[in-house]
Design a protein around this motif. Sequence first.
Motif, PDB file in Angstrom:
ATOM      1  N   ARG A  91      23.173 -49.348 -12.820  1.00 55.03           N
ATOM      2  CA  ARG A  91      22.241 -49.336 -11.694  1.00 55.03           C
ATOM      3  C   ARG A  91      22.924 -48.719 -10.484  1.00 55.03           C
ATOM      4  N   SER A  92      22.090 -48.280  -9.543  1.00 57.63           N
ATOM      5  CA  SER A  92      22.607 -47.808  -8.258  1.00 57.63           C
ATOM      6  C   SER A  92      22.770 -49.016  -7.353  1.00 57.63           C
ATOM      7  N   ARG A  94      23.507 -50.844  -3.840  1.00 55.69           N
ATOM      8  CA  ARG A  94      23.423 -50.600  -2.388  1.00 55.69           C
ATOM      9  C   ARG A  94      23.813 -51.859  -1.615  1.00 55.69           C
ATOM     10  N   ARG A 179      25.617 -46.939   2.745  1.00 59.43           N
ATOM     11  CA  ARG A 179      25.226 -48.183   2.073  1.00 59.43           C
ATOM     12  C   ARG A 179      26.247 -49.312   2.211  1.00 59.43           C
ATOM     13  N   GLY A 222      23.456 -38.561  -2.370  1.00 55.62           N
ATOM     14  CA  GLY A 222      23.003 -37.264  -1.869  1.00 55.62           C
ATOM     15  C   GLY A 222      23.044 -37.210  -0.349  1.00 55.62           C
ATOM     16  N   LEU A 223      22.766 -38.366   0.301  1.00 54.95           N
ATOM     17  CA  LEU A 223      22.786 -38.374   1.769  1.00 54.95           C
ATOM     18  C   LEU A 223      24.206 -38.111   2.287  1.00 54.95           C
TER      19      LEU A 223
HETATM   20  C1  LIG Z   1      21.943 -36.987  -7.614  1.00 55.25           C
HETATM   21  C2  LIG Z   1      21.600 -38.341  -7.052  1.00 55.25           C
HETATM   22  C3  LIG Z   1      21.619 -38.541  -5.684  1.00 55.25           C
HETATM   23  C4  LIG Z   1      21.333 -39.805  -5.136  1.00 55.25           C
HETATM   24  N1  LIG Z   1      21.421 -40.002  -3.795  1.00 55.25           N
HETATM   25  C5  LIG Z   1      21.234 -41.249  -3.292  1.00 55.25           C
HETATM   26  C6  LIG Z   1      21.411 -41.518  -1.895  1.00 55.25           C
HETATM   27  O1  LIG Z   1      21.707 -40.636  -1.107  1.00 55.25           O
HETATM   28  N2  LIG Z   1      21.243 -42.796  -1.455  1.00 55.25           N
HETATM   29  C7  LIG Z   1      20.895 -43.819  -2.311  1.00 55.25           C
HETATM   30  O2  LIG Z   1      20.769 -44.956  -1.864  1.00 55.25           O
HETATM   31  N3  LIG Z   1      20.697 -43.586  -3.648  1.00 55.25           N
HETATM   32  C8  LIG Z   1      20.879 -42.338  -4.147  1.00 55.25           C
HETATM   33  N4  LIG Z   1      20.730 -42.105  -5.505  1.00 55.25           N
HETATM   34  C9  LIG Z   1      20.343 -43.208  -6.385  1.00 55.25           C
HETATM   35  C10 LIG Z   1      18.913 -43.034  -6.887  1.00 55.25           C
HETATM   36  O3  LIG Z   1      18.048 -43.273  -5.832  1.00 55.25           O
HETATM   37  C11 LIG Z   1      18.729 -43.978  -8.061  1.00 55.25           C
HETATM   38  O4  LIG Z   1      19.367 -43.412  -9.165  1.00 55.25           O
HETATM   39  C12 LIG Z   1      17.293 -44.288  -8.399  1.00 55.25           C
HETATM   40  O5  LIG Z   1      16.705 -44.998  -7.348  1.00 55.25           O
HETATM   41  C13 LIG Z   1      17.134 -45.106  -9.688  1.00 55.25           C
HETATM   42  O6  LIG Z   1      17.894 -46.299  -9.633  1.00 55.25           O
HETATM   43  P1  LIG Z   1      19.025 -46.591 -10.706  1.00 55.25           P
HETATM   44  O7  LIG Z   1      20.119 -45.559 -10.496  1.00 55.25           O
HETATM   45  O8  LIG Z   1      19.475 -47.971 -10.426  1.00 55.25           O
HETATM   46  O9  LIG Z   1      18.415 -46.440 -12.070  1.00 55.25           O
HETATM   47  C14 LIG Z   1      21.003 -40.860  -6.024  1.00 55.25           C
HETATM   48  C15 LIG Z   1      20.978 -40.649  -7.404  1.00 55.25           C
HETATM   49  C16 LIG Z   1      21.297 -39.423  -7.918  1.00 55.25           C
HETATM   50  C17 LIG Z   1      21.335 -39.241  -9.412  1.00 55.25           C
END
Ligand SMILES: Cc1cc2nc3c(=O)[nH]c(=O)nc-3n(C[C@H](O)[C@H](O)[C@H](O)COP(=O)(O)O)c2cc1C
Length: 274
Positions: A91-92, A94, A179, A222-223
């Motif tokens: 998961r991502s 934060r 984050r 990405g941010l």
């Molecule tokens: C290339 C890429 C750039 C992303 N940039 C950000 C970001 O700048 N900030 C953030 O909070 N999440 C970022 N994410 C996380 C995505 O938002 C996240 O993968 C998506 O919400 C799905 O959640 P999961 O990764 O838990 O499955 C990024 C993900 C990817 C793959």
Amino acid sequence: MNQLKFTVDPAKCIRCGACIRDCAPAILKFGVSGFPELIEGEASSCTKCQHCLAVCPEAAVSIFGREPGASLPVERRMDSDRLLSLIAGRRSFRSYRRENLDRDILEKLLSMLAWVPTGVNSHSLDFSVVSDLSVMDEIRSYVNSRILEMMKFDPPPAAVKGLMRYRRQILEGRDVIFRGAPHMIVVSAKEDSPCPAIDPMIALSYFELYAQSLGVGTVWCGLAMGMLLLFPELRTRIGIPEGWRPGYVMLFGPTDLRYPRATQPEAARIHFVK
Ligand SMILES: Cc1cc2nc3c(=O)[nH]c(=O)nc-3n(C[C@H](O)[C@H](O)[C@H](O)COP(=O)(O)O)c2cc1C
């Protein structure tokens, strides 16, 4: 001794030819001695992949002075259910604890990076690692204040237009860019390397999964990547060398957040080519 230090231990070698067959640039042959050897004049074609050392069933092959017995043993059969659970459960994150990651875990994570695949095995990657929370705080406070300044203009400069939807949160002091993470890793690729666009993404994909297997939270960012492009002084601050292009950013650190189950995504769009 050849310049690649390719050697075969005659006491161990069973002359199976596995190293010769698996050499992608095909620079090995059976010598007159009956043992594998480097074809003369071909050393410069070596991609330094070390497949010869890795494939030998008898640990008889050494190259670049590497002792085969010192290699990490490879499990014949990976537990694929556990691997899928890691992939599906990734998961991502934060939400992070405001503390540095345990040093041993950080070292483990970073030493893994030597194994990531790169185009033509060039390993032309540079990893800028913010390993201390205080440095991360300095970066986040610099970026957040610069962004707030830019947001004051009406209309705001094009560079921050995309961030305007986070304006309220930024004004409230929320770190929507970094984050609240204590650490950051930025992968840069040498501009003239064979695959500068893809190599950093592969490295971070491996990093993310290994980190999460160790209970460390990560998020692709990405941010933050946008901030590196917007503020060149930030690239200098984190030590990206001249001639190297930042590829992508990942935030990481210790977290109390847990996801006890995987998500249920739509099936991937797949079509079979007939
Ligand atoms: C290339 C890429 C750039 C992303 N940039 C950000 C970001 O700048 N900030 C953030 O909070 N999440 C970022 N994410 C996380 C995505 O938002 C996240 O993968 C998506 O919400 C799905 O959640 P999961 O990764 O838990 O499955 C990024 C993900 C990817 C793959």
